[in-house]
Design an enzyme around this catalytic site. Structure first.
Site, mmCIF file in Angstrom:
data_model
loop_
_atom_site.group_PDB
_atom_site.id
_atom_site.type_symbol
_atom_site.label_atom_id
_atom_site.label_comp_id
_atom_site.label_asym_id
_atom_site.label_seq_id
_atom_site.Cartn_x
_atom_site.Cartn_y
_atom_site.Cartn_z
ATOM 1 N N GLY A 54 -26.548 43.671 19.214
ATOM 2 C CA GLY A 54 -25.910 43.339 20.487
ATOM 3 C C GLY A 54 -25.702 44.600 21.293
ATOM 4 O O GLY A 54 -25.739 45.694 20.737
ATOM 5 N N CYS A 81 -28.121 46.115 12.950
ATOM 6 C CA CYS A 81 -27.685 46.972 14.041
ATOM 7 C C CYS A 81 -26.192 46.789 14.347
ATOM 8 O O CYS A 81 -25.347 47.225 13.581
ATOM 9 C CB CYS A 81 -28.566 46.701 15.262
ATOM 10 N N TYR A 82 -25.833 46.098 15.417
ATOM 11 C CA TYR A 82 -24.423 45.824 15.711
ATOM 12 C C TYR A 82 -23.758 45.144 14.505
ATOM 13 O O TYR A 82 -22.594 45.383 14.201
ATOM 14 C CB TYR A 82 -24.333 44.935 16.953
ATOM 15 N N HIS A 168 -34.100 47.171 13.478
ATOM 16 C CA HIS A 168 -34.405 45.767 13.784
ATOM 17 C C HIS A 168 -35.629 45.306 12.988
ATOM 18 O O HIS A 168 -36.762 45.573 13.391
ATOM 19 C CB HIS A 168 -34.709 45.604 15.279
ATOM 20 N N GLU A 170 -36.786 42.442 12.794
ATOM 21 C CA GLU A 170 -37.418 41.277 13.425
ATOM 22 C C GLU A 170 -38.520 41.642 14.410
ATOM 23 O O GLU A 170 -39.338 40.805 14.759
ATOM 24 C CB GLU A 170 -36.360 40.402 14.111
ATOM 25 N N ASP A 226 -46.890 22.980 27.537
ATOM 26 C CA ASP A 226 -45.433 22.886 27.369
ATOM 27 C C ASP A 226 -44.902 21.505 27.739
ATOM 28 O O ASP A 226 -44.153 20.891 26.981
ATOM 29 C CB ASP A 226 -44.716 23.949 28.205
ATOM 30 N N LYS A 371 -44.417 30.139 22.282
ATOM 31 C CA LYS A 371 -45.627 29.386 22.649
ATOM 32 C C LYS A 371 -46.429 28.908 21.421
ATOM 33 O O LYS A 371 -46.839 27.760 21.348
ATOM 34 C CB LYS A 371 -46.511 30.267 23.525
#
Ligand code: XMP
Length: 515
Positions: A54, A81-82, A168, A170, A226, A371
């Site tokens: 964050g 992280c945060y 991170h 991710e 979509d 997507k």
């Protein structure tokens, strides 16, 4: 009921990416607000908790804090992280402002592998983005990884199953970050990894039914992936309570209206209202050459036509919802090193300004998906390949592919040429390999010769590009013979065209569309 892992959102721009990585590991993930009550997480039976990063500092006033009881639930927690600073701050360690901000790629050296780092090499390049550093570990913790700036870049309290990392895992830039997430999910939380996109469909069907109840839903169908997946998903959930509106603005490709009608009305048995608004759009576009004006006119006319249909529907039944195929923008994943991801998010071309005035509630059943995930959902719902892997087509359609004034005659010429290009791209096996391939009509006349006659006709440009996210693009190097055949066919088969040119500009500095 599937095993699930909670992601507490402390405002990181990567929260959705964390959720996505968890799905990639075949585990169901749910994002919760950062201050969710621990008792709710317990009731929901989550197997583990990930505290996201964050932008705040745990040291500032008003910094987002979790319910402290999450640390007493007895379930594994991974702080990112945060999330690491929080553990330090709330569990008795110390966090300080760092003299230099760690931002970008850094080297993480593993001191101890344990369960979190099992299967990884001793040293990894990882992506950092933080200002604070932990200067004292909370009781029970030990360091398991260090970086140049931090001796506590990765820590654990294996007894309580608390893990925290400064970097991170991710984002793709973190080498083997996915292994760290896998280890946490499978080895630490004990998740089996038996969740799939088919389960996503069941879960969203249940959620949609509960949300909508016996009310009715309107969806603007464009034929793109979509809105198509959203339509199929909603149809599965609420069947006849869904009505789709498809607006033919006169700027569609050859036979597009019929194709949409055949697929959705006749094949999927959706309630689709096809509105032919060609005259309205073309009347308003008469003589307009400025690209921005074209776009504005088309956007405004679309809203008017759509709204008129909505008013008709509302008079007919209990229509209270407007569904939209909004996705989570996948651009954020590929943030350039040192760049700001938020700056990269492409503005979406959804019908802005529609919802409020029409007093409809918004339903966005795929807004947490990326997507490629939406495509998987579409496949599982039985949508054909041509829809799922269709190339992007801009909202203003051929309106931005006719340079100069738009007339029915010019649109017809462009449609015929474009259909030939499409047919050849399919036959040659290139259609699904490139990002986009289309024709552009140029309001330029040049001299040619056909048989014994001199001709003086228009030019068609071929625009065929490769790209991963439309932010940058390059022209596709296709075989000359193949291009030659397309050119021959267009000139021979489309009256009004005597010259075909190939656009060899990259983006930047060019754009993909010509207008
Ligand atoms: P440009 O031309 O900016 O296009 O390089 C990037 C991508 O966006 C598509 N595009 C649009 N899509 N409404 C849309 O839905 C629009 O107004 C629009 N303008 C451009 C374009 O086809 C390409 O994929």
């Amino acid at each position: 009921m599937h095993q699930s892992v909670a992601v507490l959102d402390f405002g990181s721009q990567y929260t959705q990416v964390i959720a996505r990585r968890i799905r990639e590991c075949n585990v169901y993930s749910k994002i919760y607000p950062y201050d969710i009550k621990a008792s709710i997480l317990k009731e929901d039976g989550v197997q583990g908790i990930i505290c996201s990063g964050g932008p705040s500092s745990v040291l500032s006033k008003g910094a987002p804090m979790p319910d402290k009881k999450i640390y007493e639930l007895g379930i594994p927690i991974l702080g990112i992280c945060y999330g690491l600073q929080l553990m330090g701050h709330l569990l008795g360690g110390k966090v300080e402002k760092s003299s230099h901000r760690e931002y970008g790629l850094g080297q993480l050296t593993l001191k101890k592998k344990g369960k979190l780092f099992g299967g990884l090499p001793k040293s990894l390049r990882v992506w950092n983005s933080h200002g604070d550093r932990m200067s004292k570990l909370p009781k029970g913790f030990e360091p398991i990884g260090t970086t140049e700036n931090s001796e506590f870049a990765a820590i654990q309290d294996a007894d309580r199953q608390f893990y925290a990392i400064q970097f991170h895992p991710e984002v793709h830039h973190s080498e083997q970050g996915i292994v760290v997430i896998q280890n946490f999910l499978h080895k630490i939380c004990g998740c089996k990894g038996d969740w799939s996109m088919a389960d996503f469909i069941d879960e969203s069907v249940a959620r949609i039914r509960e949300t909508v109840g016996d009310e009715r839903v309107i969806l603007g169908l464009s034929g793109g992936v979509d809105s198509s997946v959203t339509a199929a998903l909603l149809h599965k959930a609420i069947g006849k309570q869904l009505t789709c509106i498809f607006v033919d603005n006169g700027l569609l490709r050859l036979n597009e209206r019929e194709q949409v009608k055949n697929l959705y009305k006749d094949h999927f048995h959706l309630d689709v209202r096809v509105v032919n608004a060609t005259k309205l759009f073309l009347d308003r576009l008469k003589g307009v050459t400025d690209p921005e004006r074209k776009r504005k006119i088309i956007g405004k006319a679309f809203i008017e036509v759509f709204e008129t249909e909505v008013i008709k529907l509302k008079a007919r039944g209990n229509y209270t919802w407007l569904a939209q195929g909004t996705l989570y923008p996948d651009i954020i994943e590929s943030v350039p090193i040192g760049g700001n991801p938020a700056a990269l998010i492409k503005s979406h071309h959804n019908v802005g300004g529609l919802p409020k005035r029409m007093k409809l509630k918004i339903l966005e059943p795929v807004n947490e998906l990326f997507k490629d995930e939406v495509r998987k959902v579409g496949e599982a719902l039985g949508l054909p390949k041509e829809v799922i892997w269709r190339q992007p087509f801009p909202g203003p359609g051929l309106g931005v592919r006719v340079v100069g004034p738009i007339t029915r005659r010019v649109l017809d010429i462009l449609r015929k040429a474009d259909a030939i290009l499409h047919e050849e791209m399919m036959a040659g096996g290139y259609y699904y390999k490139v990002w986009q391939s289309f024709c552009v009509f140029l309001p330029v006349k040049t001299v040619g010769v056909m048989g014994d006659e001199r001709t003086y006709d228009n030019v068609i440009a071929l625009r065929i590009v490769e790209s991963v996210d439309a932010m940058t693009a390059d022209w596709a190097r296709l075989p000359h013979d193949f291009l030659g055949r397309i050119s021959n066919r267009i000139i021979n088969e489309v009256a009004g065209v005597n010259r075909v040119v190939l656009d060899i500009s990259s983006k930047p500095p060019g754009t993909i569309e010509w207008e």
